[in-house]
Write an enzyme that holds these catalytic residues in place. Structure first.
Site, PDB file in Angstrom:
ATOM      1  N   ASP A  29       0.845  -1.194   0.000  1.00  0.00           N
ATOM      2  CA  ASP A  29       0.000   0.000   0.000  1.00  0.00           C
ATOM      3  C   ASP A  29       0.880   1.244   0.000  1.00  0.00           C
ATOM      4  O   ASP A  29       1.870   1.320   0.739  1.00  0.00           O
ATOM      5  CB  ASP A  29      -0.935  -0.006   1.219  1.00  0.00           C
ATOM      6  N   ASN A  85     -12.977  -2.843   2.506  1.00  0.00           N
ATOM      7  CA  ASN A  85     -13.904  -1.725   2.611  1.00  0.00           C
ATOM      8  C   ASN A  85     -14.902  -1.884   1.466  1.00  0.00           C
ATOM      9  O   ASN A  85     -14.520  -2.247   0.346  1.00  0.00           O
ATOM     10  CB  ASN A  85     -13.166  -0.385   2.476  1.00  0.00           C
ATOM     11  N   GLN A  92     -14.302   2.763   0.988  1.00  0.00           N
ATOM     12  CA  GLN A  92     -13.645   2.205  -0.201  1.00  0.00           C
ATOM     13  C   GLN A  92     -13.347   3.358  -1.151  1.00  0.00           C
ATOM     14  O   GLN A  92     -14.258   4.006  -1.669  1.00  0.00           O
ATOM     15  CB  GLN A  92     -14.514   1.154  -0.902  1.00  0.00           C
ATOM     16  N   VAL A  94     -10.817   3.081  -3.763  1.00  0.00           N
ATOM     17  CA  VAL A  94     -10.505   2.548  -5.092  1.00  0.00           C
ATOM     18  C   VAL A  94     -11.570   1.512  -5.444  1.00  0.00           C
ATOM     19  O   VAL A  94     -11.695   0.485  -4.761  1.00  0.00           O
ATOM     20  CB  VAL A  94      -9.100   1.915  -5.122  1.00  0.00           C
ATOM     21  N   HIS A  98     -10.342  -5.175  -3.454  1.00  0.00           N
ATOM     22  CA  HIS A  98      -9.006  -5.484  -2.917  1.00  0.00           C
ATOM     23  C   HIS A  98      -9.146  -5.850  -1.449  1.00  0.00           C
ATOM     24  O   HIS A  98      -9.974  -5.299  -0.730  1.00  0.00           O
ATOM     25  CB  HIS A  98      -8.048  -4.308  -3.094  1.00  0.00           C
ATOM     26  N   HIS A 100      -7.262  -5.906   2.117  1.00  0.00           N
ATOM     27  CA  HIS A 100      -6.143  -5.343   2.883  1.00  0.00           C
ATOM     28  C   HIS A 100      -5.579  -6.415   3.810  1.00  0.00           C
ATOM     29  O   HIS A 100      -6.336  -7.117   4.487  1.00  0.00           O
ATOM     30  CB  HIS A 100      -6.620  -4.178   3.753  1.00  0.00           C
TER      31      HIS A 100
HETATM   32  P1  AMP Z   1      -9.764   1.450   0.080  1.00  0.00           P
HETATM   33  O1  AMP Z   1      -9.985   2.668   0.914  1.00  0.00           O
HETATM   34  O2  AMP Z   1     -10.195   0.163   0.740  1.00  0.00           O
HETATM   35  O3  AMP Z   1     -10.322   1.621  -1.312  1.00  0.00           O
HETATM   36  O4  AMP Z   1      -8.193   1.302  -0.055  1.00  0.00           O
HETATM   37  C1  AMP Z   1      -7.477   1.760  -1.154  1.00  0.00           C
HETATM   38  C2  AMP Z   1      -6.032   1.652  -0.783  1.00  0.00           C
HETATM   39  O5  AMP Z   1      -5.257   1.767  -1.961  1.00  0.00           O
HETATM   40  C3  AMP Z   1      -5.563   2.744   0.179  1.00  0.00           C
HETATM   41  O6  AMP Z   1      -5.048   2.139   1.358  1.00  0.00           O
HETATM   42  C4  AMP Z   1      -4.513   3.501  -0.623  1.00  0.00           C
HETATM   43  O7  AMP Z   1      -3.442   3.929   0.187  1.00  0.00           O
HETATM   44  C5  AMP Z   1      -4.078   2.460  -1.636  1.00  0.00           C
HETATM   45  N1  AMP Z   1      -3.546   2.986  -2.874  1.00  0.00           N
HETATM   46  C6  AMP Z   1      -4.086   3.941  -3.662  1.00  0.00           C
HETATM   47  N2  AMP Z   1      -3.305   4.145  -4.738  1.00  0.00           N
HETATM   48  C7  AMP Z   1      -2.261   3.298  -4.641  1.00  0.00           C
HETATM   49  C8  AMP Z   1      -1.106   3.023  -5.438  1.00  0.00           C
HETATM   50  N3  AMP Z   1      -0.885   3.696  -6.574  1.00  0.00           N
HETATM   51  N4  AMP Z   1      -0.239   2.068  -5.020  1.00  0.00           N
HETATM   52  C9  AMP Z   1      -0.470   1.396  -3.879  1.00  0.00           C
HETATM   53  N5  AMP Z   1      -1.537   1.605  -3.072  1.00  0.00           N
HETATM   54  C10 AMP Z   1      -2.420   2.541  -3.450  1.00  0.00           C
END
Ligand code: AMP
Length: 105
Positions: A29, A85, A92, A94, A98, A100
């Protein structure tokens, strides 16, 4: 719209990839919330758990078995957390499914 994770999978943007297999990838992350913070990401673009289809059963199973393998490889089997999430209302950010994996060991 292509997600940022799909761009990482396609090597269009850089990321710290720690594991990859045919149907998923594991990256560090970019904004870790623990000493170890990994994301287990299916290569197939699935927005949320709500969007899962019957044909995704094996993929979802693989995500958990890869989590188990990584925890074993990192010797954190007795102290780690897995979470999803789901939807923006529950943080969430992204919209590409995914899992975590976090540990403070
Ligand atoms: P969520 O809030 O569950 O959608 O988590 C998305 C996660 O993706 C967050 O913990 C971000 O820090 C991580 N994230 C976003 N962009 C990147 C990236 N380019 N490389 C690695 N992690 C990322």
């Amino acid at each position: 719209m292509t997600s940022i994770f799909t761009k990482i999978i396609a090597r269009e943007i850089p990321s710290d990839i720690v594991y990859e297999q045919e149907n998923l990838i594991v990256i560090k992350d970019i904004n870790p919330q623990a000493k170890i913070h990994l994301l287990i990401i299916p290569k197939k673009e699935i927005e949320t758990i709500d969007h899962l289809e019957e044909s995704d059963r094996e993929l979802i199973s693989d995500m958990f078995f890869v989590a188990k393998k990584i925890a074993q490889d990192l010797w954190i089997t007795w102290w780690y957390k897995l979470h999803f999430n789901v939807w923006k209302a529950w943080w969430q950010e992204v919209m590409h499914l995914h899992l975590h994996l976090l540990s403070n060991i």
